[in-house]
Design a protein around this motif. Structure first.
Motif, PDB file in Angstrom:
ATOM      1  N   UNK A  95       0.855  -1.187   0.000  1.00  0.00           N
ATOM      2  CA  UNK A  95       0.000   0.000   0.000  1.00  0.00           C
ATOM      3  C   UNK A  95       0.888   1.233   0.000  1.00  0.00           C
ATOM      4  N   UNK A  96       0.544   2.176  -0.857  1.00  0.00           N
ATOM      5  CA  UNK A  96       1.141   3.509  -0.814  1.00  0.00           C
ATOM      6  C   UNK A  96       0.056   4.426  -0.261  1.00  0.00           C
ATOM      7  N   UNK A  97       0.260   4.942   0.943  1.00  0.00           N
ATOM      8  CA  UNK A  97      -0.694   5.842   1.583  1.00  0.00           C
ATOM      9  C   UNK A  97       0.058   7.129   1.893  1.00  0.00           C
ATOM     10  N   UNK A  98       0.018   8.070   0.959  1.00  0.00           N
ATOM     11  CA  UNK A  98       0.704   9.342   1.164  1.00  0.00           C
ATOM     12  C   UNK A  98      -0.201  10.235   2.004  1.00  0.00           C
ATOM     13  N   UNK A  99       0.227  10.453   3.208  1.00  0.00           N
ATOM     14  CA  UNK A  99      -0.596  11.192   4.157  1.00  0.00           C
ATOM     15  C   UNK A  99       0.036  12.530   4.486  1.00  0.00           C
ATOM     16  N   UNK A 100      -0.795  13.423   4.915  1.00  0.00           N
ATOM     17  CA  UNK A 100      -0.332  14.733   5.361  1.00  0.00           C
ATOM     18  C   UNK A 100      -0.269  14.674   6.882  1.00  0.00           C
ATOM     19  N   UNK A 101       0.934  14.509   7.441  1.00  0.00           N
ATOM     20  CA  UNK A 101       1.027  14.326   8.890  1.00  0.00           C
ATOM     21  C   UNK A 101       0.770  15.595   9.696  1.00  0.00           C
ATOM     22  N   UNK A 102       0.768  16.748   9.045  1.00  0.00           N
ATOM     23  CA  UNK A 102       0.625  17.999   9.788  1.00  0.00           C
ATOM     24  C   UNK A 102      -0.760  18.615   9.694  1.00  0.00           C
ATOM     25  N   UNK A 103      -1.398  18.529   8.525  1.00  0.00           N
ATOM     26  CA  UNK A 103      -2.673  19.239   8.362  1.00  0.00           C
ATOM     27  C   UNK A 103      -3.771  18.363   7.764  1.00  0.00           C
ATOM     28  N   UNK A 104      -3.757  17.067   8.052  1.00  0.00           N
ATOM     29  CA  UNK A 104      -4.826  16.190   7.559  1.00  0.00           C
ATOM     30  C   UNK A 104      -6.173  16.707   8.067  1.00  0.00           C
ATOM     31  N   UNK A 105      -7.157  16.662   7.200  1.00  0.00           N
ATOM     32  CA  UNK A 105      -8.490  17.146   7.528  1.00  0.00           C
ATOM     33  C   UNK A 105      -9.324  16.016   8.140  1.00  0.00           C
ATOM     34  N   UNK A 106     -10.333  16.368   8.935  1.00  0.00           N
ATOM     35  CA  UNK A 106     -11.142  15.333   9.594  1.00  0.00           C
ATOM     36  C   UNK A 106     -11.836  14.379   8.618  1.00  0.00           C
ATOM     37  N   UNK A 107     -12.128  14.811   7.398  1.00  0.00           N
ATOM     38  CA  UNK A 107     -12.827  13.947   6.446  1.00  0.00           C
ATOM     39  C   UNK A 107     -11.877  12.957   5.756  1.00  0.00           C
ATOM     40  N   UNK A 108     -10.564  13.108   5.952  1.00  0.00           N
ATOM     41  CA  UNK A 108      -9.614  12.246   5.263  1.00  0.00           C
ATOM     42  C   UNK A 108      -9.439  10.927   6.012  1.00  0.00           C
ATOM     43  N   UNK A 109      -9.079   9.862   5.274  1.00  0.00           N
ATOM     44  CA  UNK A 109      -8.942   8.559   5.924  1.00  0.00           C
ATOM     45  C   UNK A 109      -7.876   8.577   7.015  1.00  0.00           C
ATOM     46  N   UNK A 110      -8.137   7.798   8.053  1.00  0.00           N
ATOM     47  CA  UNK A 110      -7.196   7.671   9.163  1.00  0.00           C
ATOM     48  C   UNK A 110      -6.287   6.477   8.886  1.00  0.00           C
ATOM     49  N   UNK A 111      -5.023   6.675   9.072  1.00  0.00           N
ATOM     50  CA  UNK A 111      -4.048   5.636   8.754  1.00  0.00           C
ATOM     51  C   UNK A 111      -3.925   4.580   9.853  1.00  0.00           C
ATOM     52  N   UNK A 112      -4.345   4.875  11.061  1.00  0.00           N
ATOM     53  CA  UNK A 112      -4.059   4.013  12.205  1.00  0.00           C
ATOM     54  C   UNK A 112      -4.563   2.586  12.029  1.00  0.00           C
ATOM     55  N   UNK A 113      -5.832   2.412  11.711  1.00  0.00           N
ATOM     56  CA  UNK A 113      -6.387   1.057  11.566  1.00  0.00           C
ATOM     57  C   UNK A 113      -5.747   0.322  10.397  1.00  0.00           C
ATOM     58  N   UNK A 114      -5.533   1.035   9.296  1.00  0.00           N
ATOM     59  CA  UNK A 114      -4.937   0.406   8.123  1.00  0.00           C
ATOM     60  C   UNK A 114      -3.491  -0.001   8.402  1.00  0.00           C
ATOM     61  N   UNK A 115      -2.758   0.832   9.086  1.00  0.00           N
ATOM     62  CA  UNK A 115      -1.377   0.498   9.448  1.00  0.00           C
ATOM     63  C   UNK A 115      -1.341  -0.731  10.360  1.00  0.00           C
ATOM     64  N   UNK A 116      -2.239  -0.784  11.313  1.00  0.00           N
ATOM     65  CA  UNK A 116      -2.297  -1.931  12.228  1.00  0.00           C
ATOM     66  C   UNK A 116      -2.563  -3.223  11.463  1.00  0.00           C
TER      67      UNK A 116
END
Length: 132
Positions: free
Chosen positions: A76-97
């Motif tokens: 999986x390539x999940x390019x995330x914005x670690x500083x300004x992710x918006x509340x509507x954007x997917x959360x990486x935590x469950x997917x990473x786990x």
């Protein structure tokens, strides 16, 4: 054929599109799946064939997580914005786990995505980047 998922937060969509362009030759040999908007943008801007799941905010990341559980993804390539992710954007935590549980690699930056794609290219004997 490797199957790779592509996800990007809004501010990272231009980066994932640039990555897809650079690796277009390799990615054209892969089975690609993506969250809705990311997949649409990649398909429109590169011509790559992408299976689109729902958009991240309405469960696309969860659908991709289910593919990890079903052993259908090689990375999986999940390019995330670690500083300004918006509340509507997917959360990486469950997917990473779930990736950790099932030993599926996940790249979260452009550089780690390049390593992931280069590694999959080496496994398949393909050339990684179109410019090489």
């Amino acid at each position: 054929m490797p199957r790779v998922a592509l996800i990007a937060h809004d501010d990272e969509k231009p980066v994932i599109i640039d990555l897809a362009r650079e690796y277009e030759s390799l990615l054209s040999t892969f089975d690609l799946v993506a969250t809705g908007t990311t997949g649409e943008r990649i398909a429109e801007e590169t011509g790559l064939s992408v299976e689109r799941k729902e958009s991240g905010p309405i469960g696309g990341d969860t659908q991709i997580g289910a593919e990890v559980v079903e052993e259908r993804l090689d990375g999986i390539v999940f390019l995330r914005d670690p500083l300004t992710a918006q509340p509507h954007e997917p959360d990486i935590t469950a997917l990473l786990r779930i990736c950790d549980v099932h030993d599926v690699p996940m790249a979260t930056t452009r550089t780690s995505a390049e390593f992931l794609l280069d590694g999959l290219a080496a496994e398949t004997g393909e050339s990684a980047r179109g410019q090489m």
